[in-house]
Design a protein around this motif. Structure first.
Motif, mmCIF file in Angstrom:
data_model
loop_
_atom_site.group_PDB
_atom_site.id
_atom_site.type_symbol
_atom_site.label_atom_id
_atom_site.label_comp_id
_atom_site.label_asym_id
_atom_site.label_seq_id
_atom_site.Cartn_x
_atom_site.Cartn_y
_atom_site.Cartn_z
ATOM 1 N N LEU A 404 -20.405 -3.834 22.384
ATOM 2 C CA LEU A 404 -19.039 -3.918 22.906
ATOM 3 C C LEU A 404 -18.581 -2.600 23.514
ATOM 4 N N VAL A 405 -19.036 -1.491 22.977
ATOM 5 C CA VAL A 405 -18.676 -0.191 23.542
ATOM 6 C C VAL A 405 -19.246 -0.044 24.949
ATOM 7 N N GLY A 406 -20.387 -0.639 25.218
ATOM 8 C CA GLY A 406 -21.016 -0.542 26.524
ATOM 9 C C GLY A 406 -22.386 0.089 26.401
ATOM 10 N N ARG A 407 -23.396 -0.735 26.168
ATOM 11 C CA ARG A 407 -24.739 -0.235 25.932
ATOM 12 C C ARG A 407 -25.579 -0.381 27.192
ATOM 13 N N SER A 408 -26.372 0.625 27.458
ATOM 14 C CA SER A 408 -27.231 0.590 28.640
ATOM 15 C C SER A 408 -28.384 -0.384 28.432
ATOM 16 N N ILE A 409 -28.855 -0.926 29.540
ATOM 17 C CA ILE A 409 -30.038 -1.780 29.473
ATOM 18 C C ILE A 409 -31.259 -0.905 29.194
ATOM 19 N N PRO A 410 -32.394 -1.478 28.765
ATOM 20 C CA PRO A 410 -33.578 -0.659 28.479
ATOM 21 C C PRO A 410 -33.975 0.223 29.660
ATOM 22 N N ARG A 411 -34.483 1.405 29.341
ATOM 23 C CA ARG A 411 -34.796 2.391 30.374
ATOM 24 C C ARG A 411 -35.846 1.871 31.354
ATOM 25 N N ASP A 412 -36.816 1.115 30.873
ATOM 26 C CA ASP A 412 -37.846 0.581 31.768
ATOM 27 C C ASP A 412 -37.229 -0.354 32.810
ATOM 28 N N ASN A 413 -36.318 -1.207 32.377
ATOM 29 C CA ASN A 413 -35.664 -2.120 33.323
ATOM 30 C C ASN A 413 -34.827 -1.354 34.338
ATOM 31 N N LEU A 414 -34.120 -0.326 33.858
ATOM 32 C CA LEU A 414 -33.287 0.465 34.761
ATOM 33 C C LEU A 414 -34.145 1.213 35.783
ATOM 34 N N ASP A 415 -35.270 1.770 35.346
ATOM 35 C CA ASP A 415 -36.168 2.480 36.269
ATOM 36 C C ASP A 415 -36.753 1.527 37.306
ATOM 37 N N GLN A 416 -37.042 0.304 36.894
ATOM 38 C CA GLN A 416 -37.582 -0.677 37.834
ATOM 39 C C GLN A 416 -36.564 -1.015 38.925
ATOM 40 N N ILE A 417 -35.307 -1.208 38.525
ATOM 41 C CA ILE A 417 -34.255 -1.494 39.511
ATOM 42 C C ILE A 417 -34.062 -0.293 40.436
ATOM 43 N N ILE A 436 -25.250 -1.545 32.620
ATOM 44 C CA ILE A 436 -24.561 -1.895 31.385
ATOM 45 C C ILE A 436 -24.858 -3.341 31.018
ATOM 46 N N ASP A 437 -25.242 -3.547 29.753
ATOM 47 C CA ASP A 437 -25.455 -4.890 29.232
ATOM 48 C C ASP A 437 -24.091 -5.509 28.928
ATOM 49 N N ARG A 444 -24.387 -5.387 34.478
ATOM 50 C CA ARG A 444 -23.591 -4.798 35.553
ATOM 51 C C ARG A 444 -24.270 -3.502 35.979
ATOM 52 N N TYR A 445 -24.650 -3.432 37.264
ATOM 53 C CA TYR A 445 -25.399 -2.282 37.786
ATOM 54 C C TYR A 445 -24.522 -1.516 38.766
ATOM 55 N N LYS A 446 -24.485 -0.184 38.596
ATOM 56 C CA LYS A 446 -23.676 0.668 39.461
ATOM 57 C C LYS A 446 -24.478 1.895 39.849
ATOM 58 N N ALA A 447 -24.387 2.312 41.118
ATOM 59 C CA ALA A 447 -25.097 3.506 41.580
ATOM 60 C C ALA A 447 -24.372 4.080 42.785
ATOM 61 N N LEU A 508 -31.314 -7.264 45.327
ATOM 62 C CA LEU A 508 -31.425 -6.874 43.920
ATOM 63 C C LEU A 508 -31.126 -8.050 42.999
ATOM 64 N N LYS A 509 -30.108 -8.848 43.324
ATOM 65 C CA LYS A 509 -29.752 -9.984 42.478
ATOM 66 C C LYS A 509 -30.825 -11.059 42.502
ATOM 67 N N GLN A 510 -31.499 -11.211 43.643
ATOM 68 C CA GLN A 510 -32.582 -12.186 43.707
ATOM 69 C C GLN A 510 -33.791 -11.735 42.898
ATOM 70 N N THR A 511 -34.089 -10.437 42.961
ATOM 71 C CA THR A 511 -35.231 -9.915 42.208
ATOM 72 C C THR A 511 -34.927 -9.843 40.718
ATOM 73 N N HIS A 512 -33.681 -9.529 40.371
ATOM 74 C CA HIS A 512 -33.265 -9.406 38.960
ATOM 75 C C HIS A 512 -32.071 -10.333 38.733
ATOM 76 N N PRO A 513 -32.325 -11.582 38.374
ATOM 77 C CA PRO A 513 -31.222 -12.552 38.223
ATOM 78 C C PRO A 513 -30.219 -12.163 37.150
ATOM 79 N N GLU A 514 -30.604 -11.283 36.228
ATOM 80 C CA GLU A 514 -29.666 -10.901 35.174
ATOM 81 C C GLU A 514 -28.525 -10.028 35.696
ATOM 82 N N ILE A 515 -28.662 -9.464 36.908
ATOM 83 C CA ILE A 515 -27.598 -8.636 37.487
ATOM 84 C C ILE A 515 -26.493 -9.550 37.995
ATOM 85 N N ARG A 516 -25.372 -9.573 37.304
ATOM 86 C CA ARG A 516 -24.242 -10.397 37.721
ATOM 87 C C ARG A 516 -23.332 -9.623 38.678
#
Length: 523
Positions: A404-417, A436-437, A444-447, A508-516
């Protein structure tokens, strides 16, 4: 015509340049003063020679060269703003026919994969609104009046919804539930089905264990009954969280209700800790203090055996579901549990694991009590069960609080994106990346993105008629022509930038469907 020359008049250590109109006398004496002029002024070899000093020359005032100053541009203005037809009608209380005749243009849609939209010039819409309503004050009065009407409408709509909800509850009309997108589908599939099954089994176990406790007076049996009650209540809370998490996003919650699963799991963990562990400890301590004799535990063992079978069945279903979900996500069983990927499923499997272990502890302690004819082992069993519940509750509270505080997704997944984003030809570098998971398997992905301006301009040029572009540039003769040329094509380049961002986000959303939600900010 007499020539106008520039002279350097030396006064001490300073030199002043003036313009004069030479006379005949000056022409004859010009050579005599050249040596004096060059010797009296100190200059380097690289400086151009100074004109001679001529006495009697009449200075002529010289107007300073006028440098054309470009006007300063205001930082705030709505002169060139656009407005959509819907917003024009909402903000200025206009009708569709009121917009007829106004200038409009086509702009890129803010939504990916949608055609361009028609927009009006804001200043034209404002002028039309003043023509229709008479003045800005009259428009504001009308907006206030309609705002009050809208509030009354919303109140009436709330009452209608309340009546409909009561009607559904009384008559149980299932056609009101959307079979495809409704919450019942979620409760009947996946982790929702596991939770509903656990509610049924734990509720039945609670009733049976309470009957056994009333017949035997066993502290361990009472702890087990409380354990089953806590599990039942907590799983009802989980079912509500699953139901709530399927609601669509709205204006008050633009990112949806996906985190409701974590909220429900957190409440469940607090309930296990306070009710389950607390009552178990209390009953165990009072049993050690009072040490009252215990009646026959014969039937209690049969009830515990049945409870072991039912709790084990729920644990088996939950473990299978976790194993399948972990395999789909390319994770191990342990990683899935520790990461809390599905909080509802986590609570069920942890509670059932503690329940099976609690049944084994209760049976062992009750057997020791019968063998030693002492109530101490039975009371100690209640304390052990309380410790099991406290440990499970602590883990549930910790994992869901972190989510609930806002946890990052696993580092491997983030590096892949990040790697896929950096490979795009338009992007030079990315900074300040956050993934953020959001819960419910959503990210939710931000850059912050450093775009390549040359590649962006090439992309714009490739979409233009190069010959026509060249002809437009050939007619540029003045600064004003150049400014208009740059303004026209600069706006096109900005539109191209927006289109490229939409393309990258869609990819990005097509490659990683979990990105809403994908937020790319331009540096």
């Amino acid at each position: 015509m007499l020539a106008v020359r520039t002279l350097s008049i030396c006064c001490g250590a300073t030199t002043r340049r003036v313009l004069y109109q030479p006379t005949n006398f000056v022409r004859r004496k010009l050579g005599n003063f050249r040596a004096l002029s060059t010797s009296s002024v100190h200059r380097s070899s690289s400086d151009p020679p100074n004109p001679p000093i001529v006495p009697g020359a009449e200075p002529i005032a010289v107007a300073p060269e006028v440098v054309k100053q470009r006007p300063k541009r205001a930082l705030t203005s709505t002169e060139r703003n656009f407005i959509t037809p819907v917003r024009a009608m909402q903000d200025f209380l206009l009708k569709t026919n009121d917009l007829a005749g106004l200038r409009k243009t086509m702009r890129r849609s803010p939504h990916a994969d949608e055609p361009p939209i028609s927009v009006y010039w804001r200043r034209d819409v404002e002028q039309r609104a003043v023509e229709i309503w008479g003045s800005w004050d009259e428009l504001k009065k009308e907006k206030r009046r309609r705002g009050q009407q809208n509030e009354e409408y919303l109140d009436a709509l709330t009452n209608i919804k309340r009546i409909l909800k009561k009607y559904r509850k009384e008559y149980k009309e299932e056609e009101f539930v959307n079979a495809k997108d409704g919450p019942m589908q979620t409760l009947m599939h996946g982790s929702g089905r596991i939770v509903v099954t656990a509610i049924t089994i734990n509720g039945t176990n609670f009733v049976i264990k309470m009957l056994a406790w009333s017949m035997t007076g066993s502290h361990s049996m009472f702890a087990e009954a409380i354990h089953s009650l806590a599990d039942t209540i907590n799983q009802v809370i989980l079912a509500y969280g699953i139901h709530k998490s399927t609601q669509r996003a709205n204006l008050d919650h633009p990112y949806g209700y996906a985190n409701m699963r974590h909220v429900a799991s957190l409440i469940s963990g607090v309930g296990i800790f306070c009710v389950g562990a607390g009552l178990s400890f209390y009953h165990g301590i009072t049993g050690l203090i009072s040490q009252e004799p215990i009646e026959s535990l014969y039937w209690a063992f049969y009830i515990l055996a049945g409870s072991l079978v039912s709790e084990g069945a729920t644990l088996y279903l939950a473990a299978n579901s976790v194993r399948k979900r972990a395999k789909d996500l390319n994770m191990t069983f342990k990683e899935f549990i520790l990461r809390g990927r599905d909080p509802s499923l986590n609570v069920v499997i942890l509670e059932d694991t503690a329940a099976v272990a609690g049944v084994a502890v209760a049976a062992s302690c009750m057997a020791l009590t019968m063998w030693t004819n002492s109530p101490i082992p039975d009371s100690a069993g209640s304390l052990v069960i309380g410790g099991l519940l406290g440990g499970v509750a602590s883990f549930i509270i910790y994992s869901n609080s972190a989510a609930l505080v806002g946890r990052s997704i696993p580092r491997d997944n983030l590096d892949q994106i990040n790697g896929e984003l950096e490979q795009d030809v338009m992007i030079r570098a990315i900074h300040d990346v956050k993934g953020i998971d959001m819960g419910n398997m959503l990210v939710r992905y931000k850059a912050e993105v450093d775009f390549d301006g040359r590649e962006l301009t090439k992309s714009y040029i490739d979409k233009q008629d190069f010959k026509q572009l060249f002809e437009e540039f050939k007619v540029v003769k003045t600064e004003e022509d150049l400014e208009n040329f740059l303004l026209k094509h600069g706006e096109g380049i900005v539109d191209t930038l927006g289109a490229e961002i939409d393309r990258i986000e869609t990819k990005l959303k097509q490659t990683h469907p979990e990105i809403r939600h994908c937020d790319l900010e331009i540096l």
